[in-house]
Scaffold this motif. Sequence first.
Motif, short mmCIF file in Angstrom:
data_model
loop_
_atom_site.label_atom_id
_atom_site.label_comp_id
_atom_site.label_asym_id
_atom_site.label_seq_id
_atom_site.Cartn_x
_atom_site.Cartn_y
_atom_site.Cartn_z
N GLU A 131 -2.25 20.98 -12.07
CA GLU A 131 -2.45 20.63 -13.48
C GLU A 131 -1.30 19.82 -14.05
N SER A 132 -0.09 20.04 -13.54
CA SER A 132 1.08 19.32 -14.04
C SER A 132 1.27 17.96 -13.37
N GLY A 133 0.44 17.63 -12.37
CA GLY A 133 0.52 16.34 -11.71
C GLY A 133 1.20 16.35 -10.36
N ILE A 134 1.73 17.51 -9.93
CA ILE A 134 2.37 17.60 -8.62
C ILE A 134 1.32 17.41 -7.52
N ILE A 135 1.64 16.59 -6.52
CA ILE A 135 0.70 16.34 -5.43
C ILE A 135 0.67 17.55 -4.49
N LEU A 136 -0.53 18.11 -4.31
CA LEU A 136 -0.71 19.26 -3.44
C LEU A 136 -1.24 18.85 -2.07
N ARG A 137 -2.01 17.76 -2.02
CA ARG A 137 -2.55 17.28 -0.74
C ARG A 137 -2.65 15.77 -0.80
N ASP A 138 -2.34 15.11 0.32
CA ASP A 138 -2.27 13.65 0.33
C ASP A 138 -2.49 13.16 1.75
N ASN A 139 -3.74 13.13 2.18
CA ASN A 139 -4.02 12.79 3.57
C ASN A 139 -5.01 11.64 3.72
N ALA A 140 -4.90 10.65 2.83
CA ALA A 140 -5.68 9.42 2.96
C ALA A 140 -4.74 8.36 3.52
N TYR A 141 -5.19 7.65 4.56
CA TYR A 141 -4.31 6.76 5.30
C TYR A 141 -4.52 5.30 4.92
N GLY A 142 -3.42 4.52 4.99
CA GLY A 142 -3.47 3.13 4.54
C GLY A 142 -2.68 2.18 5.40
N THR A 143 -2.07 1.19 4.77
CA THR A 143 -1.35 0.11 5.45
C THR A 143 0.16 0.31 5.31
N PRO A 144 0.96 -0.43 6.08
CA PRO A 144 2.42 -0.34 5.91
C PRO A 144 2.87 -0.67 4.48
N GLN A 145 2.25 -1.71 3.90
CA GLN A 145 2.61 -2.09 2.53
C GLN A 145 2.32 -0.96 1.55
N GLU A 146 1.15 -0.32 1.68
CA GLU A 146 0.79 0.78 0.80
C GLU A 146 1.74 1.96 1.00
N ASP A 147 2.05 2.24 2.26
CA ASP A 147 2.93 3.37 2.56
C ASP A 147 4.32 3.16 1.99
N ALA A 148 4.84 1.95 2.11
CA ALA A 148 6.19 1.66 1.59
C ALA A 148 6.25 1.92 0.09
N ARG A 149 5.19 1.55 -0.61
CA ARG A 149 5.18 1.69 -2.07
C ARG A 149 4.91 3.12 -2.51
N ARG A 150 4.53 4.01 -1.59
CA ARG A 150 4.34 5.42 -1.91
C ARG A 150 5.62 6.23 -1.74
N ARG A 151 6.68 5.61 -1.22
CA ARG A 151 7.92 6.34 -0.96
C ARG A 151 8.73 6.50 -2.23
#
Length: 275
Positions: A131-151
């Motif tokens: 409810e506060s916005g903390i990520i509890l699960r995150d298992n959708a896969y993408g590209t190197p560019q997307e991954d870099a911007r998620r760090r």
Amino acid sequence: MAAKKQNSRTRRAPDPSDKAIIPRSRHPISRKNIDKDACTIMRRLNQHGHEAYLVGGAVRDLYLGKRPKDYEIATDATPSRLRKLFRNCRIIGRRFKIAHIFYGTKIIEVATFRQSAAKAEKSTKGIVRSESGIILRDNAYGTPQEDARRRDLTINGLFYDLKTFSVLDYVDGVKDLKSKIVRMISDPDLSFAEDPVRRLRALRHAARTGFRIEDRTMDSIIRNHSDILQANSSRLLEELLKDLRSGSATPFFKAILQAHLMGDLLPVLYTQLLD
């Protein structure tokens, strides 16, 4: 036959004109300074048709001429694929599944590229938040560019490509390394809401390197300092113990005091400092 198809899968070669690609002639990282087992993992993934890059703190430290304490690899291979390719592999994690590949007592972490937050929010296998916005699960896969911007930090968002000896910089991390700045990749308020522990990591890197925390990042840490307590208490303890053992405990504890986090994390110590 399945293995044969995997081996023959073609990958798009990096475009030399891409400004995000920094060739070997323009960066200081040498493969000779990279852990041999990390190199073995990347080469094996490449041989089986996968992208695989050294990422995170190891690339940052190598760029600064330091010896990394640990190594992390990002790849397009899924956790199930990693388990098939490496006998010495164990899949861990609920929030985001990663592989630990064991070489004796040494562990090298391998994770699949994450999808952009916008896409993952819409995916049935994507982001699940509290409810506060903390990520509890995150298992959708993408590209190197997307991954870099998620760090978290720009200086932790660099990739090193063993195939071409180039650095991939999708987040202006090299610019901040040269300017000695600690900056969040995404909006600081959103990034800290997703993972409150990132506040400690930003302060840690500033304390250990002597870098300056960028104004928006520091303002967000101070303005929302009490939200640090939304993080799991065991994770907070683990992070604090890292800094006690790091050899940079004094500058780190000065940093959390200045950022108004001391009273939240260590109220008894904070009270004694005020007396």
